[in-house]
Design a protein around this motif. Sequence first.
Motif, PDB file in Angstrom:
ATOM      1  N   HIS A  60       0.854  -1.184   0.000  1.00 42.33           N
ATOM      2  CA  HIS A  60       0.000   0.000   0.000  1.00 42.33           C
ATOM      3  C   HIS A  60       0.893   1.238   0.000  1.00 42.33           C
ATOM      4  O   HIS A  60       2.020   1.206   0.495  1.00 42.33           O
ATOM      5  CB  HIS A  60      -0.881  -0.021   1.252  1.00 42.33           C
ATOM      6  CG  HIS A  60      -1.962   1.012   1.265  1.00 42.33           C
ATOM      7  ND1 HIS A  60      -1.725   2.331   1.603  1.00 42.33           N
ATOM      8  CD2 HIS A  60      -3.292   0.927   0.989  1.00 42.33           C
ATOM      9  CE1 HIS A  60      -2.854   3.006   1.548  1.00 42.33           C
ATOM     10  NE2 HIS A  60      -3.821   2.186   1.165  1.00 42.33           N
ATOM     11  N   HIS A  61       0.396   2.329  -0.548  1.00 41.12           N
ATOM     12  CA  HIS A  61       1.223   3.536  -0.625  1.00 41.12           C
ATOM     13  C   HIS A  61       1.576   4.102   0.750  1.00 41.12           C
ATOM     14  O   HIS A  61       2.558   4.844   0.878  1.00 41.12           O
ATOM     15  CB  HIS A  61       0.522   4.603  -1.479  1.00 41.12           C
ATOM     16  CG  HIS A  61       0.651   4.336  -2.950  1.00 41.12           C
ATOM     17  ND1 HIS A  61       1.842   4.488  -3.620  1.00 41.12           N
ATOM     18  CD2 HIS A  61      -0.254   3.908  -3.866  1.00 41.12           C
ATOM     19  CE1 HIS A  61       1.672   4.177  -4.897  1.00 41.12           C
ATOM     20  NE2 HIS A  61       0.418   3.809  -5.068  1.00 41.12           N
ATOM     21  N   ALA A  62       0.817   3.758   1.778  1.00 46.26           N
ATOM     22  CA  ALA A  62       1.195   4.169   3.133  1.00 46.26           C
ATOM     23  C   ALA A  62       2.552   3.599   3.507  1.00 46.26           C
ATOM     24  O   ALA A  62       3.316   4.208   4.267  1.00 46.26           O
ATOM     25  CB  ALA A  62       0.142   3.699   4.143  1.00 46.26           C
ATOM     26  N   VAL A  63       2.878   2.440   2.964  1.00 47.98           N
ATOM     27  CA  VAL A  63       4.176   1.804   3.197  1.00 47.98           C
ATOM     28  C   VAL A  63       5.201   2.279   2.174  1.00 47.98           C
ATOM     29  O   VAL A  63       6.300   2.713   2.519  1.00 47.98           O
ATOM     30  CB  VAL A  63       4.033   0.269   3.159  1.00 47.98           C
ATOM     31  CG1 VAL A  63       5.399  -0.419   3.152  1.00 47.98           C
ATOM     32  CG2 VAL A  63       3.198  -0.215   4.341  1.00 47.98           C
ATOM     33  N   LEU A  64       4.840   2.216   0.900  1.00 50.63           N
ATOM     34  CA  LEU A  64       5.798   2.584  -0.155  1.00 50.63           C
ATOM     35  C   LEU A  64       6.284   4.024  -0.016  1.00 50.63           C
ATOM     36  O   LEU A  64       7.482   4.305  -0.153  1.00 50.63           O
ATOM     37  CB  LEU A  64       5.156   2.384  -1.528  1.00 50.63           C
ATOM     38  CG  LEU A  64       4.929   0.936  -1.966  1.00 50.63           C
ATOM     39  CD1 LEU A  64       4.219   0.903  -3.312  1.00 50.63           C
ATOM     40  CD2 LEU A  64       6.236   0.164  -2.039  1.00 50.63           C
ATOM     41  N   ASP A  65       5.370   4.933   0.261  1.00 47.06           N
ATOM     42  CA  ASP A  65       5.766   6.344   0.365  1.00 47.06           C
ATOM     43  C   ASP A  65       6.638   6.596   1.591  1.00 47.06           C
ATOM     44  O   ASP A  65       7.507   7.473   1.580  1.00 47.06           O
ATOM     45  CB  ASP A  65       4.525   7.243   0.396  1.00 47.06           C
ATOM     46  CG  ASP A  65       3.826   7.300  -0.953  1.00 47.06           C
ATOM     47  OD1 ASP A  65       4.376   6.752  -1.925  1.00 47.06           O
ATOM     48  OD2 ASP A  65       2.726   7.884  -1.045  1.00 47.06           O
ATOM     49  N   ALA A  66       6.419   5.820   2.657  1.00 50.75           N
ATOM     50  CA  ALA A  66       7.284   5.942   3.838  1.00 50.75           C
ATOM     51  C   ALA A  66       8.707   5.497   3.502  1.00 50.75           C
ATOM     52  O   ALA A  66       9.690   6.122   3.918  1.00 50.75           O
ATOM     53  CB  ALA A  66       6.720   5.116   4.994  1.00 50.75           C
ATOM     54  N   PHE A  67       8.838   4.426   2.737  1.00 50.48           N
ATOM     55  CA  PHE A  67      10.167   3.968   2.329  1.00 50.48           C
ATOM     56  C   PHE A  67      10.836   4.958   1.377  1.00 50.48           C
ATOM     57  O   PHE A  67      12.056   5.165   1.437  1.00 50.48           O
ATOM     58  CB  PHE A  67      10.079   2.581   1.702  1.00 50.48           C
ATOM     59  CG  PHE A  67      10.080   1.470   2.710  1.00 50.48           C
ATOM     60  CD1 PHE A  67      11.270   1.014   3.261  1.00 50.48           C
ATOM     61  CD2 PHE A  67       8.894   0.894   3.125  1.00 50.48           C
ATOM     62  CE1 PHE A  67      11.277  -0.005   4.202  1.00 50.48           C
ATOM     63  CE2 PHE A  67       8.889  -0.130   4.059  1.00 50.48           C
ATOM     64  CZ  PHE A  67      10.088  -0.578   4.606  1.00 50.48           C
ATOM     65  N   LYS A  68      10.052   5.563   0.500  1.00 48.81           N
ATOM     66  CA  LYS A  68      10.617   6.576  -0.394  1.00 48.81           C
ATOM     67  C   LYS A  68      11.143   7.769   0.405  1.00 48.81           C
ATOM     68  O   LYS A  68      12.175   8.356   0.063  1.00 48.81           O
ATOM     69  CB  LYS A  68       9.562   7.024  -1.401  1.00 48.81           C
ATOM     70  CG  LYS A  68       9.223   5.961  -2.439  1.00 48.81           C
ATOM     71  CD  LYS A  68       8.083   6.396  -3.346  1.00 48.81           C
ATOM     72  CE  LYS A  68       7.696   5.289  -4.326  1.00 48.81           C
ATOM     73  NZ  LYS A  68       6.520   5.678  -5.152  1.00 48.81           N
ATOM     74  N   ALA A  69      10.432   8.131   1.470  1.00 46.92           N
ATOM     75  CA  ALA A  69      10.894   9.223   2.333  1.00 46.92           C
ATOM     76  C   ALA A  69      12.210   8.839   3.008  1.00 46.92           C
ATOM     77  O   ALA A  69      13.120   9.669   3.141  1.00 46.92           O
ATOM     78  CB  ALA A  69       9.833   9.550   3.387  1.00 46.92           C
ATOM     79  N   LEU A  70      12.330   7.579   3.415  1.00 45.37           N
ATOM     80  CA  LEU A  70      13.571   7.127   4.052  1.00 45.37           C
ATOM     81  C   LEU A  70      14.729   7.083   3.062  1.00 45.37           C
ATOM     82  O   LEU A  70      15.884   7.328   3.430  1.00 45.37           O
ATOM     83  CB  LEU A  70      13.363   5.749   4.680  1.00 45.37           C
ATOM     84  CG  LEU A  70      12.496   5.731   5.950  1.00 45.37           C
ATOM     85  CD1 LEU A  70      12.167   4.305   6.367  1.00 45.37           C
ATOM     86  CD2 LEU A  70      13.179   6.470   7.097  1.00 45.37           C
ATOM     87  N   GLU A  71      14.440   6.793   1.802  1.00 45.07           N
ATOM     88  CA  GLU A  71      15.493   6.828   0.781  1.00 45.07           C
ATOM     89  C   GLU A  71      16.087   8.230   0.662  1.00 45.07           C
ATOM     90  O   GLU A  71      17.300   8.399   0.477  1.00 45.07           O
ATOM     91  CB  GLU A  71      14.933   6.386  -0.569  1.00 45.07           C
ATOM     92  CG  GLU A  71      14.755   4.885  -0.701  1.00 45.07           C
ATOM     93  CD  GLU A  71      14.307   4.460  -2.083  1.00 45.07           C
ATOM     94  OE1 GLU A  71      15.097   3.805  -2.785  1.00 45.07           O
ATOM     95  OE2 GLU A  71      13.162   4.782  -2.467  1.00 45.07           O
ATOM     96  N   LYS A  72      15.244   9.249   0.801  1.00 45.19           N
ATOM     97  CA  LYS A  72      15.725  10.631   0.741  1.00 45.19           C
ATOM     98  C   LYS A  72      16.616  10.967   1.934  1.00 45.19           C
ATOM     99  O   LYS A  72      17.400  11.916   1.878  1.00 45.19           O
ATOM    100  CB  LYS A  72      14.542  11.601   0.672  1.00 45.19           C
ATOM    101  CG  LYS A  72      13.743  11.490  -0.615  1.00 45.19           C
ATOM    102  CD  LYS A  72      12.553  12.433  -0.602  1.00 45.19           C
ATOM    103  CE  LYS A  72      11.739  12.304  -1.891  1.00 45.19           C
ATOM    104  NZ  LYS A  72      10.537  13.172  -1.889  1.00 45.19           N
ATOM    105  N   GLU A  73      16.478  10.191   3.013  1.00 49.02           N
ATOM    106  CA  GLU A  73      17.308  10.399   4.196  1.00 49.02           C
ATOM    107  C   GLU A  73      18.615   9.605   4.120  1.00 49.02           C
ATOM    108  O   GLU A  73      19.424   9.650   5.050  1.00 49.02           O
ATOM    109  CB  GLU A  73      16.539   9.997   5.456  1.00 49.02           C
ATOM    110  CG  GLU A  73      15.296  10.835   5.714  1.00 49.02           C
ATOM    111  CD  GLU A  73      14.538  10.386   6.953  1.00 49.02           C
ATOM    112  OE1 GLU A  73      15.134   9.644   7.779  1.00 49.02           O
ATOM    113  OE2 GLU A  73      13.358  10.759   7.107  1.00 49.02           O
TER     114      GLU A  73
END
Length: 394
Positions: free
Chosen positions: A100-113
Amino acid sequence: MRSIYLDHAATTPVREEVIEAMVKVLRENFGNPSSIHQFGRPVRKMMEEAREKVAKAINADPREIIFVGSGTEADNIAILGGARANKKKGNHLITTSVEHHAVLDAFKALEKEGFEVTYLPVDEVGRISVEDFKNALRDDTIFVSVMHANNEVGTIMPVEEIGAICREKKILFHTDAVQSVGKIPVDVTKINCDFLALSGHKLYGPKGIGVLYMRRGVRTQPLYFGGGQERKLRPGTENIANIIGLSVAIELAVAEMEQESARLSKLRDKLIDGVLANIEETRLNGPREGRLPHNVNVSIEYIEGEALLLTCDMKGMAASSGSACTSGSLDPSHVLMAMGLTHTTAHGSLRLSLGKSTTEDDIDYIIRELQPIAERLRAMSPVWERFQKGLPIA
């Protein structure tokens, strides 16, 4: 006109028992559970009893239950907080391409970190391979998230195997169980998860309430600040009416699960068989076995998905093409694309999710009405015309 609700994976109607419990709280129990006086103490007691009910439903300790605002919030607190709190141990994270995008978008945010993320592929029915997971593990892997069951195609993931490996290697494991709790057995001890997310409105409970299960002893970082409520991970005065509503809903769902799942599985299989038999060039998305009991997802080739949904709605059938959180997007489902479907096939997908109100007569009506809908839409489709003539389709 007939009206059939076929979008229970998006949300469910609130049960009468839940409404009654919530109204009683709103009328009689307005106190703040953090207050120690006579108005606050009974509310605190009610909240802790609700926590016990939720914990029992997933075989957890009540102290491991954290009330939050939604499944999305539970996912974010687990993923963002868990990864950040353990960054000194490593920098590598693993999830799947069909979350779900609730998970995918959280991981994308962590990639930016600066975190590195491996997105596991899935097979033609939307299931990850345990071998692929093992091969993706690294010495610096610190966090894994694999959904319990997919919200679009209903595929049940091998979370027990994944959880056992993570526990052995001391890697944090999170599972999004928003679609599975109350539909199939969910036991946090068997899954070996450190975090689990669930949501009230998928269980015939209210919207605006979710739960984060967090295993005792796990380290995480808060996303919010301002109070000590919910182990300081979800500060702010608790929404007591919604908490009570959720506890009633999950208790009833688990008590009825075996019987209701068997009933829905029969209706699901009848619907799948009827659609595939009556409409040519149609495929089932997801597995025949190992799928949620209420989920049907089919692709009717050479039909534009939005037209299909609107026409179904005109005939009294409220369905969807996938996740409600992305219903405004014109892009094809990322889940179906990850399963290897073409853009054309993915755009013609239809998710029919059954529920407590679904009857066998409803299934007969859907099978009967979908065939002429498909024929009418295909008659207007230039892609269907090219297919009929044997011409190449871009």
